[in-house]
Design a protein around this motif. Structure first.
Motif, short mmCIF file in Angstrom:
data_model
loop_
_atom_site.label_atom_id
_atom_site.label_comp_id
_atom_site.label_asym_id
_atom_site.label_seq_id
_atom_site.Cartn_x
_atom_site.Cartn_y
_atom_site.Cartn_z
N ILE A 152 7.77 9.97 -8.24
CA ILE A 152 7.36 8.62 -7.85
C ILE A 152 7.55 7.65 -9.01
O ILE A 152 8.15 6.57 -8.86
N TRP A 153 7.07 8.01 -10.20
CA TRP A 153 7.18 7.11 -11.35
C TRP A 153 8.61 6.98 -11.83
O TRP A 153 9.03 5.90 -12.30
N ALA A 154 9.41 8.02 -11.71
CA ALA A 154 10.83 7.93 -12.08
C ALA A 154 11.53 6.91 -11.18
O ALA A 154 12.34 6.10 -11.64
N GLU A 155 11.21 6.95 -9.89
CA GLU A 155 11.83 6.02 -8.95
C GLU A 155 11.36 4.58 -9.20
O GLU A 155 12.16 3.64 -9.13
N ILE A 156 10.09 4.39 -9.50
CA ILE A 156 9.59 3.05 -9.80
C ILE A 156 10.28 2.52 -11.06
O ILE A 156 10.72 1.36 -11.09
N ALA A 157 10.38 3.35 -12.08
CA ALA A 157 11.06 2.93 -13.32
C ALA A 157 12.52 2.56 -13.02
O ALA A 157 13.02 1.54 -13.50
N ARG A 158 13.18 3.37 -12.22
CA ARG A 158 14.57 3.08 -11.86
C ARG A 158 14.69 1.76 -11.13
O ARG A 158 15.57 0.95 -11.39
N ARG A 159 13.76 1.51 -10.20
CA ARG A 159 13.77 0.26 -9.45
C ARG A 159 13.52 -0.95 -10.34
O ARG A 159 13.92 -2.06 -10.02
N LEU A 160 12.83 -0.72 -11.45
CA LEU A 160 12.57 -1.80 -12.41
C LEU A 160 13.72 -1.95 -13.41
O LEU A 160 13.65 -2.76 -14.33
N LYS A 200 4.62 3.47 -1.80
CA LYS A 200 5.48 2.46 -1.20
C LYS A 200 6.40 1.82 -2.23
O LYS A 200 7.58 1.59 -1.98
N LEU A 201 5.86 1.51 -3.42
CA LEU A 201 6.67 0.89 -4.46
C LEU A 201 7.82 1.80 -4.89
O LEU A 201 8.86 1.33 -5.33
N ALA A 202 7.63 3.09 -4.76
CA ALA A 202 8.69 4.05 -5.10
C ALA A 202 9.69 4.20 -3.96
O ALA A 202 10.71 4.87 -4.12
N GLY A 203 9.39 3.59 -2.81
CA GLY A 203 10.29 3.71 -1.67
C GLY A 203 10.21 5.05 -0.97
O GLY A 203 11.13 5.44 -0.27
N LYS A 204 9.10 5.73 -1.16
CA LYS A 204 8.93 7.05 -0.54
C LYS A 204 8.12 6.90 0.75
O LYS A 204 7.40 5.93 0.95
N ALA A 205 8.22 7.91 1.60
CA ALA A 205 7.45 7.94 2.85
C ALA A 205 5.98 8.21 2.52
O ALA A 205 5.67 8.88 1.53
N TYR A 206 5.10 7.70 3.35
CA TYR A 206 3.67 7.88 3.11
C TYR A 206 3.25 9.35 3.16
O TYR A 206 2.19 9.71 2.68
#
Length: 182
Positions: free
Chosen positions: A83-91, A58-64
């Motif tokens: 997933i972690w790349a997207e979380i890092a980008r969001r941060l 969810k934190l990565a903005g991906k579908a379940y």
């Protein structure tokens, strides 16, 4: 001799258990901090086994549905990297953090870095994605406020969460007004 080996076995077993618990607590705490930095009020999800995996998604903005990808060998490594790349980008960090997150041991350091460091662009809650001009109201933020209210959070808690996530107070007030809130 047998008594000594039993004692050493107990020490290593107890030490291993303590290490596993310590790593679990550290990982959960880091994930909860990352969730808070991304504006999620339900950081308790980081502490519940299995639920924390869905929380990460969810934190990565991906579908379940991405959970299925995490069950497939080799594919799970690629999915976690994304997933972690997207979380890092969001941060506000480089998406290249995925490299560190798939290397055992290094991932613990990088998770702490993502959890405890400030944002590279001065914001911590997707301002690059969600910040709008002063003439319009951010609909995604309005939806977030409405969902938080539906989840039983009061306005003060929502406002504090958004402020601590780096949202400007004026933008929060504009969203509250647009939502018909006091």
């Amino acid at each position: 001799m047998n008594n000594t080996s039993n004692t050493l076995g107990f020490i290593f077993t107890a030490g291993g258990f303590i290490l596993i618990v310590a790593l679990y607590v550290y990982g959960c705490y880091c994930l909860a901090r990352i969730g808070k930095k991304l504006g999620d009020l339900k950081t308790w999800k980081a502490w519940v086994p299995l639920v924390s995996t869905f929380y990460l998604i969810k934190l990565a903005g991906k579908a379940y549905g991405w959970f299925i990808l995490l069950l497939i060998p080799i594919v799970n490594i690629v999915a976690l990297a994304i997933i972690w790349a997207e979380i890092a980008r969001r941060l506000g960090k480089s998406a290249l953090h995925w490299i560190a997150m798939i290397i055992p041991g290094v991932n613990l350091i990088d998770m702490g870095y993502l959890a405890f460091s400030g944002s590279a662009n001065g914001s911590v809650y997707e301002h690059s994605q969600m910040h709008t001009t002063s003439h319009s109201v951010n609909q995604e933020l309005v939806n977030y406020v409405r969902q938080s209210l539906a989840d039983g959070h009061d306005l003060d808690a929502i406002k504090q969460s958004l402020l601590s996530a780096g949202w400007p107070e004026q933008e929060i007030e504009n969203v509250f007004k647009a939502s018909g809130l006091p």
